[in-house]
Scaffold this motif. Structure first.
Motif, PDB file in Angstrom:
ATOM      1  N   THR A 149     -65.655   4.543  52.503  1.00 15.83           N
ATOM      2  CA  THR A 149     -64.537   5.302  51.929  1.00 15.83           C
ATOM      3  C   THR A 149     -65.142   6.534  51.280  1.00 15.83           C
ATOM      4  OG1 THR A 149     -64.529   4.317  49.718  1.00 15.83           O
ATOM      5  CG2 THR A 149     -63.339   3.117  51.436  1.00 15.83           C
ATOM      6  N   GLU A 150     -64.467   7.648  51.397  1.00 13.54           N
ATOM      7  CA  GLU A 150     -65.012   8.920  50.897  1.00 13.54           C
ATOM      8  C   GLU A 150     -63.898   9.828  50.368  1.00 13.54           C
ATOM      9  OE1 GLU A 150     -66.969  11.233  50.025  1.00 13.54           O
ATOM     10  OE2 GLU A 150     -68.881  10.204  50.207  1.00 13.54           O
ATOM     11  N   VAL A 151     -64.278  10.815  49.572  1.00 16.70           N
ATOM     12  CA  VAL A 151     -63.324  11.844  49.164  1.00 16.70           C
ATOM     13  C   VAL A 151     -63.740  13.204  49.732  1.00 16.70           C
ATOM     14  CG1 VAL A 151     -62.568  10.736  47.014  1.00 16.70           C
ATOM     15  CG2 VAL A 151     -64.602  12.210  46.984  1.00 16.70           C
ATOM     16  N   LYS A 152     -64.967  13.243  50.292  1.00 16.61           N
ATOM     17  CA  LYS A 152     -65.486  14.515  50.785  1.00 16.61           C
ATOM     18  C   LYS A 152     -65.458  14.503  52.316  1.00 16.61           C
ATOM     19  CE  LYS A 152     -69.415  17.500  49.946  1.00 16.61           C
ATOM     20  NZ  LYS A 152     -70.823  17.531  49.723  1.00 16.61           N
ATOM     21  N   ALA A 153     -64.796  15.504  52.908  1.00 19.69           N
ATOM     22  CA  ALA A 153     -64.602  15.516  54.360  1.00 19.69           C
ATOM     23  C   ALA A 153     -65.929  15.512  55.122  1.00 19.69           C
ATOM     24  CB  ALA A 153     -63.754  16.720  54.755  1.00 19.69           C
ATOM     25  N   THR A 154     -66.876  16.350  54.700  1.00 18.47           N
ATOM     26  CA  THR A 154     -68.141  16.432  55.455  1.00 18.47           C
ATOM     27  C   THR A 154     -68.890  15.100  55.401  1.00 18.47           C
ATOM     28  OG1 THR A 154     -69.112  17.422  53.478  1.00 18.47           O
ATOM     29  CG2 THR A 154     -68.525  18.929  55.265  1.00 18.47           C
TER      30      THR A 154
END
Ligand code: ADE
Length: 437
Positions: free
Chosen positions: A252-257
Motif C-alpha cells: 500500500t502506498e501514497v506516492k505514485a512513483t
C-alpha cells in the motif's frame, strides 16, 4: 542530597547514581560475548577503532547518544571511547535495549541509562545523559536533540558543538525544526549517506523485520498474503525479503512513483482498505501515523498478524484496536491476541513498536558496520571542524561524498572483492559532450 529526580520504575535495577542504571549488571559477561560477536563482523568500524585509538581525536569531548542499545551500538560506543571520548548513553526505544549489552557497557565505564521495557523513564534516562554536559549528541529519532532544544537551551546554544541523526524519521523531524528556524546547532544527517540508507534501510530492515515476525509468531510465510504499508527504502526491503520467502506480497502506498516501482518489482498494489480484507500478515513501514485504523481491523480475516517496523509506534492505531476489542491476552512473547466484537482475532506484535528490535536483534552487524562507521566519521568531522575554529552552519548537513566513498571502499576491501577502474579514455568519453553515435 542529590538533586537528580527519582525514576518512576520500581523493582530491581543495578544502579550507581551519576554512573549508570541498567537492569542487571550481572549480565555483563553475556553482553561482552555478544559485543565480541558483533566486533568480528564490523571490519570498517574496527579499522577506525584501531586507527584512532592511537591519536585519540575525541580527547576532551563528551558525547551523549540516544540510540538502540544493541551489540552493534556497543561496538560504536567502544570505538568512540577508545578514540578518546567520554560517552553517555540512553536507548531510543522502550523495547529495543539488550540488557546484557547494557550491563557490559556499564561495567566498561560507559555512563548508560537503559533497560528493556523502559516505558515510564524514557526521558528520565535521556536527561541523565544530558547531565554529563555533552559537546556532541548522537541521535536515532531525534528525542535527545528535541530534549536538549526544549529543556536545555543554554547548553544547546553555548556548549554543544554539533550532532548527528541516524534515521529517516529523525532527519524529517530535524528538517522541520530547521525550516521553522528552531535548530540551534549543526547536525549531520547520517541517514542520508548512501552507505547508510542503501544498505541499512533496505537489507537491514528487510532481514531483521522478518526475523522479528518469525521470532514472535513462528508462522510460515510461504503462501501468506504479506501486506507492507510503504514502499520506501525500508518497506521495499521488507517486501523483497517476504517475497523471497514465498509470500504473496501486497504493497500500500501514497506516492505514485513508489507504487509503480512496487508493481514493476512484482508486488501487488492496492489501498489499505482493500488489503485489510485479504492480508494474513501486515507490516507498516511508512513513518506516518494512523496507517491501520479501526475499520481496517474490522475487515481483517480471523487470525491476521499486525506489526510495525517504523521508528514510532503511531502507525497502527492501537487505541482504536482496544476500543473494538472485547478481550486481550498474551499468547507468547511479543504477541498479543485481541478478540474483536465481531469474534475475529487479531495478533498485534511488540505492542506496535519496531518489531525488528523489539522481537529480534535489529539489523545484522555486517550492515550496521557501514552505518556506524558513518556515525563515527560524522562526529570526527564535527570535532575536527570545531578544533580548527571553523564556524559551522547551523543546519542539517549532508555527509560528504568522500566519506561515503571511503566507507564503501573499505567495506568492499573487507569483503575481499575487487572492482574495475575506469581508464583515462573511458573518463574522457564520459566527459565528452561531443561523443555520440
Ligand atoms: N537499528 C536497526 N538495527 C540496529 C542495530 N542492530 N543496532 C542499532 N540500531 C539499529
Amino acid at each position: 542530597m542529590s538533586n537528580i529526580p527519582p525514576k518512576k520504575a520500581q523493582g530491581n535495577f543495578s544502579e550507581v547514581e551519576g554512573e549508570y542504571c541498567v537492569r542487571d549488571i550481572n549480565l555483563a559477561d553475556e553482553g561482552q560475548l555478544l559485543i565480541e560477536w558483533a566486533e568480528s563482523r564490523m571490519p570498517v568500524l574496527m579499522g577506525l577503532r584501531k586507527k584512532y585509538s592511537e591519536t585519540k581525536p575525541f580527547k576532551g569531548y563528551i558525547i551523549a547518544g540516544c540510540l538502540h542499545v544493541t551489540k552493534e551500538t556497543a561496538v560504536l560506543i567502544k570505538t568512540l571511547k577508545d578514540a578518546g571520548a567520554e560517552v553517555l548513553w540512553s536507548g531510543c526505544n522502550p523495547l529495543s535495549t539488550n540488557d546484557a549489552v547494557a550491563a557490559a557497557l556499564a561495567k566498561d565505564g560507559i555512563k548508560i541509562y537503559a533497560w528493556y521495557g523502559n516505558m515510564e523513564d524514557f526521558y528520565w534516562c535521556i536527561e541523565r545523559t544530558i547531565d554529563g554536559k555533552p559537546h556532541l549528541t548522537l541521535d536515532d529519532g531525534c528525542d535527545l536533540i528535541d530534549t536538549v532544544h526544549e529543556k536545555y537551551k543554554d547548553l544547546a546554544v553555548n556548549h554543544i558543538v554539533g550532532g548527528s541523526e541516524e534515521t529517516t524519521t529523525g532527519v524529517h523531524r530535524l528538517r522541520s525544526r530547521e525550516a521553522a528556524g528552531q535548530l540551534l546547532y549543526p547536525v549531520y544527517a547520517v541517514n542520508d549517506a548512501e552507505t547508510k540508507w542503501d544498505f541499512d534501510n533496505v537489507y537491514g530492515t528487510g532481514q531483521s523485520t522478518l526475523d522479528g515476525i518469525i521470532r514472535a509468531t513462528s508462522v510460515l510465510l510461504a503462501g501468506k498474503n504479506f501486506v507492507t504499508a510503504g514502499h520506501g527504502h525500508c518497506g521495499s526491503g521488507v517486501a523483497k525479503r517476504a517475497k523471497g520467502m514465498g509470500a504473496n506480497t501486497i504493497i500500500t502506498e501514497v506516492k505514485a512513483t513508489a507504487a509503480i516501482k512496487a508493481t514493476l518489482e512484482g508486488h501487488e498494489v492496492m489501498t489499505m482498505d482493500e488489503a485489510a480484507k485479504v492480508g494474513d500478515v501486515f507490516c507498516t513501514a511508512t513513518g506516518v501515523k494512523d496507517v491501520i485504523r479501526k475499520w481496517h481491523f474490522e475487515s481483517m480475516r480471523d487470525g491476521a498478524i499486525v506489526c510495525n517496523t517504523g521508528h514510532y509506534d503511531a502507525e497502527i492505531n492501537i487505541p482504536e484496536l482496544e476500543e473494538i476489542s472485547v478481550s486481550k491476552r498474551t499468547i507468547r512473547p511479543n504477541c498479543e491476541e485481541y478478540t474483536l466484537k465481531n469474534g475475529n482475532r487479531i495478533y498485534l506484535l511488540a505492542q506496535g513498536r519496531l518489531i525488528n528490535l523489539a522481537a529480534a536483534e535489529g539489523h545484522p552487524s555486517e550492515v550496521m558496520d557501514m552505518s556506524f562507521a558513518n556515525q563515527f566519521m560524522a562526529h570526527l568531522s564535527l570535532v575536527e571542524r570545531h578544533k580548527s575554529g571553523e564556524k559551522m552552519p547551523i543546519a542539517v548537513m549532508e555527509i560528504p561524498e568522500d566519506q561515503d566513498e571511503f566507507v564503501a571502499k573499505t567495506k568492499l576491501e573487507a569483503m575481499s572483492m575487487n572492482i574495475d577502474t575506469l581508464t583515462q579514455e573511458q573518463i574522457d568519453y564520459i566527459n565528452d559532450y561531443n561523443a555520440g553515435t
